[in-house]
Write an enzyme that holds these catalytic residues in place. Structure first.
Site, PDB file in Angstrom:
ATOM      1  N   HIS A 102      39.262  40.000  39.320  1.00 18.36           N
ATOM      2  CA  HIS A 102      40.076  40.820  40.228  1.00 18.36           C
ATOM      3  C   HIS A 102      40.332  42.192  39.644  1.00 18.36           C
ATOM      4  CE1 HIS A 102      43.541  39.047  37.862  1.00 18.36           C
ATOM      5  NE2 HIS A 102      44.048  40.241  38.030  1.00 18.36           N
ATOM      6  N   GLU A 130      44.947  42.576  43.251  1.00 15.71           N
ATOM      7  CA  GLU A 130      46.344  42.381  42.881  1.00 15.71           C
ATOM      8  C   GLU A 130      47.052  43.720  43.017  1.00 15.71           C
ATOM      9  OE1 GLU A 130      46.893  41.323  38.751  1.00 15.71           O
ATOM     10  OE2 GLU A 130      48.981  40.697  39.050  1.00 15.71           O
TER      11      GLU A 130
END
Lengths: 132, 132
Positions: A77, A128
């Site tokens: 991520h 995120e």
């Protein structure tokens, strides 16, 4: 809305071997391993001049990254900083996008509120958001 | 050896839709699309305060990222800057690591010499090195 790239997260099987490779071969500044059992990971920080790479490995088989590693691991991520995590969430939801979980920010690995956006809304990329 | 994170590359199917999402929903500074037929890609640059995200889509079916997109796309590679690409290559080879292709740096999408490291040497992560 999004600001700095806070970090890129990479999931690896052998944390110590990867940390050594980044330190000794790539010549990067690599931290000692940290265990974050509440987040289900062990990790090292690779400090670059402008951002950070985090090498993560599962803490145990209940880890949220256990299945990802079982499929091969690798780039997991990206984390972008935002000024106001709740305002960011509201803006995303108003645009029809999804946040993972119940929609409430939780305290992330750096002690700051975070949210994860649904990868299907971003062409398969897990994003995120972290309050700056 | 490695310096700044030059960019994170993300492979997407619908470049215009992803660019719009990054611009309008994430509020980022996104360039107009550029076509780089010699590299087999079309891309936009997402300029963050400390680094750049590149959203890439195949230029055509001969693109080097065509197969990756067919498997779902998403996070594709990270690019680290190095001061001296040939010295970096020599150091990597001396450590038993592999570079893709014939080992000679080629001119990358930014007009600077680049090399790609073998993903199997980095736990499945494709790493590009670019001369700073």
């Amino acid at each position: 809305m999004i600001g700095r790239l806070n970090h890129v997260a990479i999931v690896v099987g052998d944390l110590e071997a990867e940390a050594t490779r980044y330190r000794d071969v790539l010549g990067a500044a690599v931290s000692e391993p940290h265990a974050l059992p509440d987040h289900g990971v062990r990790l090292v920080f690779v400090d670059l001049p402008n951002t950070r790479v985090e090498l993560l490995t599962p803490f145990d088989k209940t880890s949220p990254i256990h299945a990802f590693l079982a499929k091969g691991g690798g780039l997991h991520h990206v984390c972008y900083e935002v000024e106001d995590i709740e305002a960011s969430r509201d803006r995303l939801l108003a645009s029809g996008l999804r946040v993972l979980g119940d929609g409430d920010p939780r305290i992330g690995a750096h002690g700051k509120p975070v949210l994860f956006l649904h990868p299907k809304d971003f062409a398969g990329t897990l994003i995120e958001l972290q309050q700056a």
